[in-house]
Design a protein around this motif. Structure first.
Motif, PDB file in Angstrom:
ATOM      1  N   LEU A 149      18.871  29.503 -17.148  1.00  0.00           N
ATOM      2  CA  LEU A 149      17.543  29.571 -16.661  1.00  0.00           C
ATOM      3  C   LEU A 149      16.347  28.506 -17.503  1.00  0.00           C
ATOM      4  O   LEU A 149      15.783  27.515 -16.954  1.00  0.00           O
ATOM      5  N   ILE A 150      16.003  29.840 -18.685  1.00  0.00           N
ATOM      6  CA  ILE A 150      15.061  28.514 -19.528  1.00  0.00           C
ATOM      7  C   ILE A 150      14.970  27.619 -19.923  1.00  0.00           C
ATOM      8  O   ILE A 150      14.707  27.224 -20.419  1.00  0.00           O
ATOM      9  N   THR A 151      16.754  27.689 -20.692  1.00  0.00           N
ATOM     10  CA  THR A 151      17.017  27.091 -21.199  1.00  0.00           C
ATOM     11  C   THR A 151      17.082  25.252 -20.708  1.00  0.00           C
ATOM     12  O   THR A 151      16.627  24.713 -20.564  1.00  0.00           O
ATOM     13  N   ASN A 152      17.595  25.848 -19.360  1.00  0.00           N
ATOM     14  CA  ASN A 152      17.802  24.625 -18.535  1.00  0.00           C
ATOM     15  C   ASN A 152      16.353  24.027 -17.866  1.00  0.00           C
ATOM     16  O   ASN A 152      16.002  22.670 -18.019  1.00  0.00           O
ATOM     17  N   ASN A 153      15.247  24.748 -17.650  1.00  0.00           N
ATOM     18  CA  ASN A 153      13.756  24.070 -17.711  1.00  0.00           C
ATOM     19  C   ASN A 153      13.245  23.598 -18.738  1.00  0.00           C
ATOM     20  O   ASN A 153      12.525  22.150 -18.533  1.00  0.00           O
ATOM     21  N   ILE A 154      13.982  24.225 -19.748  1.00  0.00           N
ATOM     22  CA  ILE A 154      13.106  23.524 -21.628  1.00  0.00           C
ATOM     23  C   ILE A 154      13.527  22.651 -21.129  1.00  0.00           C
ATOM     24  O   ILE A 154      12.940  21.633 -21.272  1.00  0.00           O
ATOM     25  N   ASN A 155      14.907  22.558 -21.049  1.00  0.00           N
ATOM     26  CA  ASN A 155      15.411  20.677 -21.625  1.00  0.00           C
ATOM     27  C   ASN A 155      15.762  19.707 -19.949  1.00  0.00           C
ATOM     28  O   ASN A 155      15.527  18.792 -20.129  1.00  0.00           O
ATOM     29  N   CYS A 156      15.009  20.390 -18.952  1.00  0.00           N
ATOM     30  CA  CYS A 156      14.229  19.454 -17.641  1.00  0.00           C
ATOM     31  C   CYS A 156      13.231  18.570 -18.779  1.00  0.00           C
ATOM     32  O   CYS A 156      12.712  17.744 -18.174  1.00  0.00           O
ATOM     33  N   VAL A 157      12.330  19.487 -18.750  1.00  0.00           N
ATOM     34  CA  VAL A 157      10.552  19.140 -19.557  1.00  0.00           C
ATOM     35  C   VAL A 157      11.113  17.885 -20.056  1.00  0.00           C
ATOM     36  O   VAL A 157      10.791  16.830 -20.969  1.00  0.00           O
ATOM     37  N   LYS A 158      11.775  18.400 -21.146  1.00  0.00           N
ATOM     38  CA  LYS A 158      12.355  17.623 -22.904  1.00  0.00           C
ATOM     39  C   LYS A 158      12.482  15.148 -21.997  1.00  0.00           C
ATOM     40  O   LYS A 158      12.478  14.114 -22.122  1.00  0.00           O
ATOM     41  N   GLU A 159      13.627  15.968 -21.085  1.00  0.00           N
ATOM     42  CA  GLU A 159      13.695  15.333 -20.275  1.00  0.00           C
ATOM     43  C   GLU A 159      13.124  13.810 -19.634  1.00  0.00           C
ATOM     44  O   GLU A 159      13.113  12.799 -19.149  1.00  0.00           O
ATOM     45  N   HIS A 160      12.240  14.915 -18.316  1.00  0.00           N
ATOM     46  CA  HIS A 160      11.480  14.634 -17.197  1.00  0.00           C
ATOM     47  C   HIS A 160      10.199  14.554 -17.693  1.00  0.00           C
ATOM     48  O   HIS A 160       9.023  14.179 -16.603  1.00  0.00           O
ATOM     49  N   ARG A 161      10.178  15.542 -18.701  1.00  0.00           N
ATOM     50  CA  ARG A 161       8.145  15.852 -18.087  1.00  0.00           C
ATOM     51  C   ARG A 161       7.552  16.932 -16.763  1.00  0.00           C
ATOM     52  O   ARG A 161       6.907  17.458 -17.352  1.00  0.00           O
ATOM     53  N   THR A 162       8.504  17.213 -16.318  1.00  0.00           N
ATOM     54  CA  THR A 162       8.220  18.024 -15.703  1.00  0.00           C
ATOM     55  C   THR A 162       9.997  18.777 -15.381  1.00  0.00           C
ATOM     56  O   THR A 162      10.927  18.686 -15.176  1.00  0.00           O
ATOM     57  N   ALA A 163       9.318  20.986 -14.563  1.00  0.00           N
ATOM     58  CA  ALA A 163      10.603  20.836 -14.002  1.00  0.00           C
ATOM     59  C   ALA A 163       9.949  22.382 -13.231  1.00  0.00           C
ATOM     60  O   ALA A 163       8.998  23.116 -13.455  1.00  0.00           O
ATOM     61  N   VAL A 164      10.954  21.953 -12.051  1.00  0.00           N
ATOM     62  CA  VAL A 164      10.291  22.845 -11.169  1.00  0.00           C
ATOM     63  C   VAL A 164      11.890  23.875 -10.649  1.00  0.00           C
ATOM     64  O   VAL A 164      12.811  22.797 -10.079  1.00  0.00           O
ATOM     65  N   THR A 165      11.858  24.900 -11.435  1.00  0.00           N
ATOM     66  CA  THR A 165      13.011  26.048 -10.524  1.00  0.00           C
ATOM     67  C   THR A 165      12.625  26.333  -8.663  1.00  0.00           C
ATOM     68  O   THR A 165      12.287  26.344  -8.551  1.00  0.00           O
ATOM     69  N   VAL A 166      14.337  25.679  -8.659  1.00  0.00           N
ATOM     70  CA  VAL A 166      14.458  25.758  -6.629  1.00  0.00           C
ATOM     71  C   VAL A 166      15.463  26.660  -6.045  1.00  0.00           C
ATOM     72  O   VAL A 166      16.517  26.527  -7.390  1.00  0.00           O
ATOM     73  N   THR A 167      15.485  27.051  -5.016  1.00  0.00           N
ATOM     74  CA  THR A 167      16.627  27.116  -4.962  1.00  0.00           C
ATOM     75  C   THR A 167      17.205  26.711  -3.287  1.00  0.00           C
ATOM     76  O   THR A 167      16.226  26.142  -2.179  1.00  0.00           O
ATOM     77  N   PRO A 168      18.565  26.549  -3.071  1.00  0.00           N
ATOM     78  CA  PRO A 168      18.985  25.285  -1.930  1.00  0.00           C
ATOM     79  C   PRO A 168      18.358  26.289  -0.963  1.00  0.00           C
ATOM     80  O   PRO A 168      18.684  27.815  -0.209  1.00  0.00           O
ATOM     81  N   VAL A 169      17.841  25.602   0.472  1.00  0.00           N
ATOM     82  CA  VAL A 169      17.450  27.094   1.974  1.00  0.00           C
ATOM     83  C   VAL A 169      19.303  26.842   2.338  1.00  0.00           C
ATOM     84  O   VAL A 169      19.913  26.243   2.500  1.00  0.00           O
ATOM     85  N   THR A 170      19.118  28.530   2.978  1.00  0.00           N
ATOM     86  CA  THR A 170      20.956  28.364   3.108  1.00  0.00           C
ATOM     87  C   THR A 170      20.489  28.855   5.320  1.00  0.00           C
ATOM     88  O   THR A 170      21.578  29.024   5.223  1.00  0.00           O
ATOM     89  N   GLU A 171      19.200  28.779   5.381  1.00  0.00           N
ATOM     90  CA  GLU A 171      18.961  28.987   6.871  1.00  0.00           C
ATOM     91  C   GLU A 171      17.886  27.421   7.797  1.00  0.00           C
ATOM     92  O   GLU A 171      18.148  27.002   6.635  1.00  0.00           O
ATOM     93  N   THR A 172      18.255  27.630   8.633  1.00  0.00           N
ATOM     94  CA  THR A 172      17.706  26.862   9.656  1.00  0.00           C
ATOM     95  C   THR A 172      16.539  26.315   9.410  1.00  0.00           C
ATOM     96  O   THR A 172      15.752  27.184   9.464  1.00  0.00           O
ATOM     97  N   VAL A 173      15.443  25.252   8.950  1.00  0.00           N
ATOM     98  CA  VAL A 173      14.046  24.947   8.852  1.00  0.00           C
ATOM     99  C   VAL A 173      13.856  24.477   9.897  1.00  0.00           C
ATOM    100  O   VAL A 173      14.095  23.327  10.312  1.00  0.00           O
ATOM    101  N   MET A 174      12.702  24.838  10.285  1.00  0.00           N
ATOM    102  CA  MET A 174      12.034  24.353  12.034  1.00  0.00           C
ATOM    103  C   MET A 174      10.682  24.397  11.492  1.00  0.00           C
ATOM    104  O   MET A 174      10.509  25.216  10.924  1.00  0.00           O
ATOM    105  N   LEU A 175       9.974  22.576  12.251  1.00  0.00           N
ATOM    106  CA  LEU A 175       8.816  23.204  12.208  1.00  0.00           C
ATOM    107  C   LEU A 175       8.276  23.083  13.830  1.00  0.00           C
ATOM    108  O   LEU A 175       8.519  22.784  14.515  1.00  0.00           O
ATOM    109  N   THR A 176       7.127  23.430  13.404  1.00  0.00           N
ATOM    110  CA  THR A 176       6.649  24.291  14.998  1.00  0.00           C
ATOM    111  C   THR A 176       4.753  23.428  14.860  1.00  0.00           C
ATOM    112  O   THR A 176       4.257  22.924  13.608  1.00  0.00           O
TER     113      THR A 176
END
Length: 239
Positions: A118-145
């Motif tokens: 994960l650390i390596t992937n963040n470094i490489n992402c910055v080198k390629e795109h200037r930014t890197a944000v670690t994220v996790t896919p959402v696995t449950e329904t998201v509702m707006l209220t």
């Protein structure tokens, strides 16, 4: 040059621990923050680490670092009034001591379940795109209220991600964003990625597993213990 900025300036009131801040709670006689720092200490591409710490716990942290053989922590600075101010304190030290093209990975001191990839992937992402944000896919329904707690729409889950850490940027970019926020008397940005987005930077993501939790509540600590023990057992038994 690649540096880690470990943010451990909070007191952790939701943990209900009266004896010590959550980042200094121990598992198997080792503090949570040490588990976190060790990932960056052992990574071959991380050159230095700055830790932002509650001022009254700096001496304790120094002893813990020495006890556990941590050598890459070059600076320890006190936290500020807000999370944004605390991160700025760490960035200021890096700005004064490192080249402006240094890649900075900003990470929570109470997020110890990461790994080298994960650390390596963040470094490489910055080198390629200037930014890197670690994220996790959402696995449950998201509702707006609305203000009456009535659901008015559901969000397409496949497009949703939970923002986590590390978050990576070039030092020049993230330090410049902080300076701009300070000039506008803004001190309460939610996190570094939000700040960068607000100031016009495109954010690129690095996915991680759901085990990359932030230890905030007692339940989180027990999850950390179970997952940490499972990792250790897999190494011992070759599972």
């Amino acid at each position: 040059m690649n540096c880690a900025l470990i943010f451990a300036g909070g007191s952790g009131k939701r943990m209900n621990s009266k004896s010590r801040p959550k980042q200094f709670l121990e598992l198997h006689s080792k503090e949570i923050i040490i588990y976190t720092i060790e990932h960056f200490e052992k990574h071959p591409d991380i050159d230095a680490i700055v830790v932002v710490c509650i001022e009254g716990w700096i001496e304790y942290l120094k002893k813990a670092l020495k006890k556990n053989g941590i050598e890459k922590v070059k600076w320890i600075v006190p936290g500020g009034e807000t999370g944004q101010d605390s991160i700025y304190n760490g960035l200021k030290v890096l700005h004064d001591n490192c080249p402006e093209d240094t890649i900075v990975l900003i990470h929570d001191g109470v997020r110890p379940l990461i790994d080298e990839e994960l650390i390596t992937n963040n470094i490489n992402c910055v080198k390629e795109h200037r930014t890197a944000v670690t994220v996790t896919p959402v696995t449950e329904t998201v509702m707006l209220t609305d203000s009456d707690n009535q659901v008015y729409t559901s969000v397409e889950r496949a497009k949703c991600r939970l923002a986590k850490a590390p978050q990576g940027f070039y030092l020049k970019d993230i330090y410049g964003a902080h300076m701009k926020a300070i000039s506008e008397n803004i001190h309460d940005k939610i996190d570094s990625a939000t700040m960068m987005s607000d100031y016009g930077y495109s954010l690129y993501t690095v996915e991680c597993g759901s085990e990359n939790i932030k230890i905030t509540t007692p339940a989180d600590f027990y999850i950390f213990r179970a997952l940490s023990d499972a990792r250790e057992n897999s190494q011992i038994f070759g599972i």
